[in-house]
Design an enzyme around this catalytic site. Structure first.
Site, mmCIF file in Angstrom:
data_model
loop_
_atom_site.group_PDB
_atom_site.id
_atom_site.type_symbol
_atom_site.label_atom_id
_atom_site.label_comp_id
_atom_site.label_asym_id
_atom_site.label_seq_id
_atom_site.Cartn_x
_atom_site.Cartn_y
_atom_site.Cartn_z
ATOM 1 N N CYS A 1 0.789 -1.236 0.000
ATOM 2 C CA CYS A 1 0.000 0.000 0.000
ATOM 3 C C CYS A 1 0.819 1.282 0.000
ATOM 4 O O CYS A 1 0.401 2.247 -0.633
ATOM 5 C CB CYS A 1 -1.086 -0.016 1.066
ATOM 6 N N SER B 1 14.086 -0.233 1.772
ATOM 7 C CA SER B 1 13.466 -1.266 2.599
ATOM 8 C C SER B 1 12.701 -2.237 1.708
ATOM 9 O O SER B 1 12.330 -1.915 0.576
ATOM 10 C CB SER B 1 12.514 -0.636 3.609
ATOM 11 N N ASP C 1 20.612 3.659 -0.418
ATOM 12 C CA ASP C 1 20.547 3.371 1.014
ATOM 13 C C ASP C 1 21.887 3.705 1.643
ATOM 14 O O ASP C 1 22.764 4.291 0.992
ATOM 15 C CB ASP C 1 20.045 1.953 1.325
ATOM 16 N N PHE D 1 7.978 10.125 2.515
ATOM 17 C CA PHE D 1 7.029 9.169 3.106
ATOM 18 C C PHE D 1 7.419 8.741 4.514
ATOM 19 O O PHE D 1 6.703 7.942 5.138
ATOM 20 C CB PHE D 1 6.784 7.968 2.189
ATOM 21 N N ALA D 2 8.528 9.268 5.046
ATOM 22 C CA ALA D 2 8.884 8.964 6.441
ATOM 23 C C ALA D 2 7.942 9.717 7.385
ATOM 24 O O ALA D 2 7.321 10.714 6.996
ATOM 25 C CB ALA D 2 10.330 9.370 6.700
#
Lengths: 317, 317
Positions: free
Chosen positions: B146, B182, B204, B267-268
């Site tokens: 999602c 992630s 990353d 989005f953090a």
């Protein structure tokens, strides 16, 4: 120091009944079962280990192919091997990325070819004490993860499993400490032993958990108790068996914690017990287990072939 | 500092078309779809987030139940919810153990109730650009994770997807930097955008990888190139879109790396862009995305119900 009473038991000796069985089966097959190993890291010791598995597999009547791939091509190569009817089993040498992507890659191996028994369905079945993939017909055995399975077989050989007790209860009264709670070995092993009736203390760097046979209404399997107040010394003092798997050359299990006459088994590549004095305490000491593990991996391969109707009908595994 | 040319776009505005659609559908259903959230950690901010998802779900016509459980009972509770026909969707609030056991627990959620789209089959389908669970009939849509899905919808809203280009190619010519790799968001998002034609730099803490649409014979999906020699500054300078997801209040994406007129999306939970000056560079800035994510989660829930024949036949989602 007096000469110790304890004895060292080598994995090769324990493995013999299983390797004999493997040779006996593969000698009857019209075609050698074929195992493919994927190596996608540059670590020379991983390559040595992969070559050792190849050599052992071949000596037991299996075909083994080591495929070296770039990390970024590994997933596609696994999917190709999944689709290749000539390949019966797949092993992936980890770590690859050494992060969560490795778990994703592990799950890419088809459940029909997962000789290591690490597919989520196999692991979940193991935790829930479900022995078959087809619970109705009971024709297809659920595969057990090969290192925990090897340790179960070692405990059987060493007489820790008591055959006077009934199935599922053969470890009743036994206390086991396991220093490792990885998802690959330590946690599944704790659950397997608890499901067979043992009280298991599962130790990792953060805490100690207690696993015992559960009484869940829905899931007839082990239960886990967090927040054990006892120390490693406390739980080791009660333990009939101590099993270590700490991947560090610096770690040594304190010999003075071992109960007199306990059984000590190390599954790490590094020697987690102090070989100078462990047998002053331990009655039986198994310094490494690789030969039993590979026998279980190849046994899993034959089981997968049986599950997939790829073995001659008269062969029973 | 002059008044910046850039604009902030709030997630609530982007989410509106989807929340309107959700209300329109749930108002037609004879029974409210039921979502259960499992919370097994003591973190007050996790509880706040869980309560917020509950409140939002209810406001959109869903039933939501928050179940607080002890960690050691979580697996059994998930299996009970899997078997409960009154429950249509399950969400588990992580971290629980904050180690690999969490991935095991995530996979315990039934594929039929996995609103987050994190089941291995969904993730694997996404990487391989497989859109349906039943590739023959194409009746059952494969669920997308999602948060990555929410970011795709945000990019559509912001006009990054170009509708003059054909399906599967609508990001052709676009360059995107994603700071997060992630398994839950960053890596799947990189693959999704690459599958739609973008050149994606996945950043990353260890390295930068480049994702682009692949040309594999067997898997028509993105390919990954390791060992990019370019720095973050180099790749950001080429990027039309910069997406951040670093879970640390200390991290700030360097504003001076942002190309003039780029689109910035965070989005953090923490603000990864410096709000004092990001709009001196960015044309459009989306500071958080939670409201779009929850809309996608509830949309996934309706899709799962459709897949499982639990929606009235005239409802299309």
């Amino acid at each position: 120091m007096s000469s110790p009473a304890g004895k060292t038991i080598l994995a090769s000796k324990i493995a013999k009944q299983y390797t004999d069985e493997l040779i006996s089966i593969t000698s009857k097959l019209s075609k050698k079962p074929r195992l493919v190993g994927f190596l996608a890291n540059q670590d020379p010791s991983a390559k040595m280990y992969a070559e050792w598995t190849g050599k052992t597999s071949r000596s037991l009547g299996f075909e083994y192919e080591l495929v070296e791939v770039e990390k970024e091509n590994l997933e596609e190569e696994i999917y190709k091997a999944n689709a290749n009817d000539d390949i019966n089993g797949i092993i992936v040498y980890f770590p690859v990325y050494n992060n969560r992507q490795d778990q994703y890659l592990q799950q890419c191996v088809s459940i029909e070819k997962d000789v290591e028994g690490l597919n989520f369905t196999y692991i979940s079945n193991m935790y829930h004490n479900i022995r078959f993939l087809d619970d109705d017909l009971k024709q297809k055995k659920s595969i057990l993860p090969c290192t925990p399975l090897a340790i179960v077989k070692i405990l059987e050989y060493l007489g820790v499993y008591n055959n006077l007790l009934s199935y599922g209860n053969k470890l009743y009264g036994k206390t086991v400490t396991i220093v490792n709670r990885s998802e690959i070995v330590g946690r599944p092993l704790a659950a397997l032993l608890a499901n067979d009736g043992a009280t298991v203390y599962s130790v990792d760097i953060n805490d100690i958990q207690k696993f015992e046979r559960g009484d869940g209404l829905h899931l007839k399997h082990h239960r886990v108790i967090d927040n054990i107040k006892e120390s490693l010394q406390d739980v080791a003092a009660k333990s009939d068996v101590i099993i270590t798997g700490v991947p560090s050359p610096l770690y040594k299990f304190p010999t003075e914690f071992i109960k007199d006459g306990a059984i000590c088994i190390n599954f790490a590549s590094e020697k987690n017990f102090n070989e100078d004095d462990v047998k002053q305490r331990a009655s039986l000491y198994v310094p490494m287990i690789g030969k039993v593990t590979i026998a279980m991996l190849l046994r899993n391969l034959l089981r997968l072939m049986a599950n997939n109707n790829k073995l001659e009908e008269n062969i029973i595994i």
